[in-house]
Design a protein around this motif. Structure first.
Motif, mmCIF file in Angstrom:
data_model
loop_
_atom_site.group_PDB
_atom_site.id
_atom_site.type_symbol
_atom_site.label_atom_id
_atom_site.label_comp_id
_atom_site.label_asym_id
_atom_site.label_seq_id
_atom_site.Cartn_x
_atom_site.Cartn_y
_atom_site.Cartn_z
ATOM 1 N N ALA A 148 -9.023 -2.614 -1.704
ATOM 2 C CA ALA A 148 -9.259 -3.204 -0.551
ATOM 3 C C ALA A 148 -9.567 -4.725 -0.533
ATOM 4 O O ALA A 148 -10.420 -5.316 0.016
ATOM 5 C CB ALA A 148 -10.534 -2.476 0.061
ATOM 6 N N LEU A 149 -8.850 -5.394 -1.622
ATOM 7 C CA LEU A 149 -9.261 -6.853 -1.695
ATOM 8 C C LEU A 149 -8.471 -7.393 -0.805
ATOM 9 O O LEU A 149 -7.328 -7.267 -0.132
ATOM 10 C CB LEU A 149 -8.433 -7.204 -2.976
ATOM 11 N N ALA A 150 -9.191 -8.723 -0.074
ATOM 12 C CA ALA A 150 -8.932 -9.719 1.016
ATOM 13 C C ALA A 150 -7.219 -9.923 0.531
ATOM 14 O O ALA A 150 -7.005 -10.438 -0.533
ATOM 15 C CB ALA A 150 -9.697 -10.420 1.318
ATOM 16 N N GLY A 151 -6.384 -10.058 1.572
ATOM 17 C CA GLY A 151 -5.144 -10.829 1.591
ATOM 18 C C GLY A 151 -4.244 -10.024 0.542
ATOM 19 O O GLY A 151 -3.351 -10.521 -0.112
ATOM 20 N N ASN A 152 -4.401 -8.704 0.600
ATOM 21 C CA ASN A 152 -3.673 -7.823 -0.218
ATOM 22 C C ASN A 152 -3.842 -8.173 -1.820
ATOM 23 O O ASN A 152 -2.664 -8.277 -2.524
ATOM 24 C CB ASN A 152 -2.199 -7.680 0.207
ATOM 25 N N GLY A 153 -4.935 -8.581 -2.302
ATOM 26 C CA GLY A 153 -5.254 -9.277 -3.315
ATOM 27 C C GLY A 153 -4.864 -8.228 -4.681
ATOM 28 O O GLY A 153 -5.318 -7.080 -4.628
ATOM 29 N N GLY A 154 -4.592 -8.736 -5.630
ATOM 30 C CA GLY A 154 -4.416 -8.147 -6.989
ATOM 31 C C GLY A 154 -5.166 -8.934 -8.132
ATOM 32 O O GLY A 154 -4.961 -10.308 -8.148
ATOM 33 N N VAL A 155 -5.981 -8.511 -9.116
ATOM 34 C CA VAL A 155 -6.456 -8.934 -9.993
ATOM 35 C C VAL A 155 -6.218 -8.207 -11.475
ATOM 36 O O VAL A 155 -6.304 -7.081 -11.407
ATOM 37 C CB VAL A 155 -8.064 -9.233 -9.817
#
Length: 260
Positions: A148-155
């Motif tokens: 559920a990371l903002a901006g469809n984020g990936g880390v």
């Protein structure tokens, strides 16, 4: 603390990345006592040492090497962060992600993720560990537990030994790598430890190293919204920042906003 930030939207949806370092014998390592946040998400990832989180919602958790903490501050979170050292000292990262306007006054929440919950993908002379988002290579794909990371984020955390390489199949609008050990090569250019790379548009990315490297990879989609920033608050307008300050001063900061 080494700080990289782009509160002007140049790395949208990412706002800030802190690299935290301390030696094993550092007797003066400090922490951050209770303080407020509104309008963002934070993600903290530990390489060495640890960090203890406490917040007004009674969450309390300590993470250790390979673990992560994620906080969705929404309309208001008050928390403290106290770092720890181990035999290797402290090496950790904290990333801020901007929430879209529709989520800035949402309900705050928190979770931690242990290293054992993060999938790992083997690459040529290395590995990729997914904290959040989808990461795909010719060898397969993995999805990080922070979904559920903002901006469809990936880390993700990339580790390459000498002569290692990875080719990612990824078309994120915002795609970055922060090198924190060794050096990475891409398209004839080299980024050394302490440097952040912003990649141009494309659907694949090949990274190589001669002597070995470690890096955080960041991927996301921009919100394309106005950014108003003041200390721990990131909103869309100055009026919303002023309201956050009033709410904090009058003691209503953590109360759910009235529904219209």
């Amino acid at each position: 603390m080494k700080r990289i930030h782009e509160f002007g939207g140049g790395l949208d949806p990412f706002l800030m990345l802190d690299e935290l370092r301390a030696s094993a014998d550092d007797a003066h390592i400090g922490g951050v006592p209770p303080h407020p946040h509104r309008g963002i998400q934070t993600l903290t990832y530990i390489i060495h040492g640890g960090l203890t989180h406490e917040d007004h919602l009674s969450h309390r958790s300590t993470i250790y090497p390979g673990d992560a903490q994620w906080m969705h501050t929404g309309h208001g979170m008050i928390h403290s962060e106290m770092p720890l050292t181990d035999e290797n000292g402290l090496l950790a990262f904290q990333l801020w992600l901007n929430l879209p306007a529709t989520e800035k006054m949402s309900t705050p929440t928190y979770r931690d993720v242990r290293h054992a919950q993060m999938p790992t993908l083997a690459v040529d002379n290395g590995q990729l560990v997914a904290l959040g988002g989808q990461w795909q290579t010719h060898a397969g794909s993995i999805n990080g537990p922070l979904d559920a990371l903002a901006g469809n984020g990936g880390v993700s955390h990339l580790t390459l030994a000498a002569k290692g390489e990875i080719e990612l199949k990824i078309a994120a609008t915002t795609l970055c790598a922060y090198v924190f050990q060794g050096a990475l090569n891409c398209g004839g250019e080299t980024a050394s430890a302490g440097e952040l790379i912003r990649f141009s548009a494309g659907d694949s990315l090949r990274l190589t190293t001669s002597e070995g490297a470690q890096a955080l990879l960041l991927a996301g989609e921009p919100h394309h919204e106005p950014i108003a920033h003041y200390g721990p608050f990131v909103m869309n307008t100055r009026a919303e920042l002023d309201q956050a300050l009033r709410d904090y001063r009058d003691g209503t900061f953590t109360q759910s906003p009235p529904t219209s």
